[in-house]
Write an enzyme that holds these catalytic residues in place. Structure first.
Site, PDB file in Angstrom:
ATOM      1  N   ASP A 151       0.850  -1.195   0.000  1.00  0.00           N
ATOM      2  CA  ASP A 151       0.000   0.000   0.000  1.00  0.00           C
ATOM      3  C   ASP A 151       0.880   1.237   0.000  1.00  0.00           C
ATOM      4  O   ASP A 151       1.998   1.207  -0.524  1.00  0.00           O
ATOM      5  CB  ASP A 151      -0.931  -0.038   1.222  1.00  0.00           C
ATOM      6  N   HIS A 177      -3.940   5.820   3.791  1.00  0.00           N
ATOM      7  CA  HIS A 177      -4.688   4.671   3.288  1.00  0.00           C
ATOM      8  C   HIS A 177      -4.196   3.344   3.864  1.00  0.00           C
ATOM      9  O   HIS A 177      -4.972   2.532   4.380  1.00  0.00           O
ATOM     10  CB  HIS A 177      -4.583   4.665   1.761  1.00  0.00           C
ATOM     11  N   SER A 226     -11.467  -0.639  -0.985  1.00  0.00           N
ATOM     12  CA  SER A 226     -10.229  -0.656  -0.206  1.00  0.00           C
ATOM     13  C   SER A 226     -10.484  -1.067   1.229  1.00  0.00           C
ATOM     14  O   SER A 226      -9.638  -1.675   1.882  1.00  0.00           O
ATOM     15  CB  SER A 226      -9.573   0.725  -0.199  1.00  0.00           C
TER      16      SER A 226
END
Length: 676
Positions: A174, A235, A396
């Site tokens: 990520d 994220h 996600s």
């Protein structure tokens, strides 16, 4: 070109990361609400800061004890009811120093800190657990939306089986992971080749993989050991929190709160290069990761496909947020759409069990859904606030729910990590039905932690065969029996049962059941044959029990005219095509009786019922056990009016006696039947 190329892959995240967490927290001027975490989880303290336990030697006198306590500047707190054991107050001195000093005293057997003992982990006791609808949906309102009860992954029930093992490693490929966040305490994977004996910071490539001091993973975006950069997106940290946020009494909890996170950064908020994603995947494979989370996507790449196919690891991939059909759309994202045996593609569902409005779907390309709307997890510290939590939505956010469940499965069955296609099948096969997604995904269901970690087969009892009271013998002389069993599964629940029958040692043949989880079935057995029944069951996790087989059952019938049936009083033979053998016996005389002695484990009286018929008493071995009324509004031939079963086959006598009911005295005898 560099800026463009770094956008080839982008995070599948929609809406703002920073949405309301807690109505008691004041909103910032920009409308964002941030909830800071406590600086230190309460459970981090290992021992009381001012107490030590000391046990004195058996030969220590009261005076010598008091002398040591004075000399060390301590103060007694209380005795503890165990001879020579005492609790002492350190009076400001460090526990470590006091333990060391006491241990040197000749009159002390041992000294030790007063360690905290924590209660068994309660994952539902985390501070914000009520907001985590994806783990446990009670219908609570999250983000202004009231959920649908049980539209979740059944996390609390799965936690009774496992919370994950620290030996299981999840690679989060990520934009980096803030491993310093308090809710990731203890969750960081440590590279064994770069730790111990000062290796972590010695500036050397100790494990010979070309990377220097790659202790917790690697940043392939910047090519350095720092797996999170504050200027970059939050994220990956949010994803990691959903997978493995630790049990510490604060904030959130992950699906698998005891596994380790390998942080592999390959991009930032703008995306990352295919080549860096490939390097991260190769690293995960080389370092033995068990599962890879890929909450990102982009155009198809043969090189990326080859890297994933050759990794030998299950990759959990977000299906995308464009509301596209990934079966047919030219813009479908990859890696989710590669169709590899070691990729599981995940769509997003909301708290009502509906496919999220933004989620991609595909009856043959998206395998399942997972919670992906208003998902609360963690975000890194910034200059404006400390470590915090935040809501986010997207596939996600759905993918890490599946990754966490995969990590739980590997914790229970480690061998599945090396068989990624089997692990993928396990996750798909054990979904919880999500009717609103039927026809939109391969499974039509939501990932289910409870079923996925349930590897215990249901229990099934040996079928029991009894004569079926109230049923009717067939015209060809077959006698009805009730085959019954118990089957159950306390963990995932029973899914279906299979019954089979064979005669005289022949082939087993299936027997249809009135319901998938039926517990009995009426069968008609012909005299003179040996019958067996066997049953097995499946639970909702797909586990199957072994067959449980009945004892051999034989039916014996003695019709009304048999020489082994002894009658007294007046009985007449009545020809009736509906009777067994075409005739039966009838009596209108009070006290008339018919009896037979048999060896068996069950017996039945077969007779005709009808209008105006009377009553009879039934005796077993001379003891009255029942009174049967034969009256019925219409004629009912060949009925098993009475039946009795015992645990063993021994000799017994059954007798029926006519009561002589006023106005309707008739009693009939068609046959006696018994089981051996």
């Amino acid at each position: 070109m560099l800026g463009v190329s770094r956008r080839l892959f982008s995070a599948f995240l929609v809406v703002s990361l920073l949405l309301p967490l807690n109505p008691s927290v004041a909103a910032a001027s920009d409308g964002l609400r941030i909830v800071p975490y406590p600086a230190t989880p309460a459970v981090d303290r290992a021992a009381a800061p001012d107490r030590v336990l000391v046990r004195w030697r058996a030969d220590a006198t009261s005076a010598s004890r008091a002398s040591v306590i004075r000399a060390e500047g301590l103060r007694p707190v209380r005795p503890l009811g165990l001879p020579r054991l005492e609790l002492l107050d350190t009076r400001g001195r460090s526990v470590e120093a006091v333990v060391a000093a006491l241990s040197r005293r000749g009159v002390v057997e041992y000294a030790e800190p007063d360690f905290y003992r924590h209660f068994a982990a309660n994952p539902t006791g985390e501070e914000w657990f009520g907001e985590l609808w994806g783990l446990h949906n009670t219908g609570q309102t999250v983000g202004g939306v009231a959920g649908q009860r049980d539209a979740d992954i059944d996390f609390p029930k799965a936690a009774r089986t496992t919370l994950g093992k620290s030996s299981v490693v999840v690679a989060v490929v990520d934009d980096g992971v803030d491993l310093s966040h308090p809710d990731l305490a203890g969750r960081a994977w440590r590279n064994p080749g770069e730790t111990g004996n000062g290796k972590a910071t010695n500036g050397k490539d100790d494990d010979g993989n070309g990377l220097v001091d790659d202790v917790n993973g690697w940043d392939f975006f910047h090519d350095d050991r720092t797996v999170h950069d504050f200027e970059d997106d939050a994220h990956g940290t949010h994803v990691a929190g959903t997978i493995a946020a630790t049990l510490n009494g604060i904030g959130v909890v992950g699906v698998a709160p005891r596994v380790k996170i390998m942080a592999l950064k390959f991009g930032n908020a703008s995306g990352g290069l295919t080549s860096d994603a490939i390097r991260a995947i190769r690293y995960a494979a080389a370092k033995g990761a068990d599962v890879i989370n890929a909450s990102w996507g982009g155009p198809s790449s043969s090189a990326l496909r080859d890297a994933i196919a050759g990794s030998g690891i299950l990759m959990v991939a977000a299906a995308g947020n464009e509301a596209l059909n990934n079966d047919t759309s030219a813009g479908r994202p990859y890696p989710a759409s590669y169709g590899l045996a070691n990729i599981i593609a995940v769509g997003a569902a909301d708290s009502r069990g509906q496919l999220a409005s933004f989620s991609n779907y595909g009856p043959s390309s998206v395998d399942l859904v997972a919670p992906g709307v208003n998902i609360l997890s963690i975000i890194p510290a910034t200059s404006e606030h400390g470590p915090a939590g935040a809501f986010a939505s997207g596939t996600s956010m759905a993918a890490p729910h599946v990754t966490g469940v995969a990590a739980l499965v590997v914790s229970v069955k480690p061998g599945l990590a090396s068989r990624p296609s089997d692990l993928r099948k396990r996750l798909i096969r054990t979904v919880k039905a999500a009717p609103a997604t039927a026809g939109l995904t391969v499974s039509g269901g939501m990932v289910n932690a409870l079923r996925a970690v349930d590897f215990v087969a249901p229990t099934v009892s040996r079928p029991k065969v009894d004569l079926a009271k109230g049923e009717r013998a067939t015209g060809d002389g077959a006698i009805p029996v009730r085959v019954s069993w118990t089957a159950g599964d306390a963990t995932s629940g029973l899914d279906r049962v299979q019954l089979q029958q064979r005669r005289d040692g022949g082939s087993w043949r299936p027997v249809s059941l009135p319901a998938a989880t039926a517990s009995s079935r009426i069968r008609n057995l012909l005299p003179g044959h040996a019958y067996e029944f066997r049953v097995r069951a499946w639970d909702r996790a797909g586990n199957r029990s072994a067959f449980a087989t009945s004892n051999v059952t034989r039916v014996v019938v003695r019709q009304d005219g048999s020489s082994l049936v002894h009658r007294s009083g007046s009985w007449s033979r009545v020809t009736k095509p509906s009777a067994l053998g075409g005739a039966l016996r009838a009596s209108d005389e009070a006290g008339a009786s018919a009896a037979t002695t048999f060896t068996g484990r069950a017996v039945a009286w077969i007779a005709e019922r009808g209008p105006g018929y009377g009553k009879a008493r039934v005796f077993i071995d001379g003891v009255k056990v029942a009174v049967i009324d034969l009256e019925a509004s219409a004629t009912q031939p060949r009925r098993l009016l009475f039946a009795r079963t015992w645990g063993s086959s021994v000799q017994r006598t059954i007798e029926i006696r006519v009561v002589g009911t006023a106005g309707r005295p008739r009693v009939t005898l068609d046959a006696f039947a018994f089981l051996r």
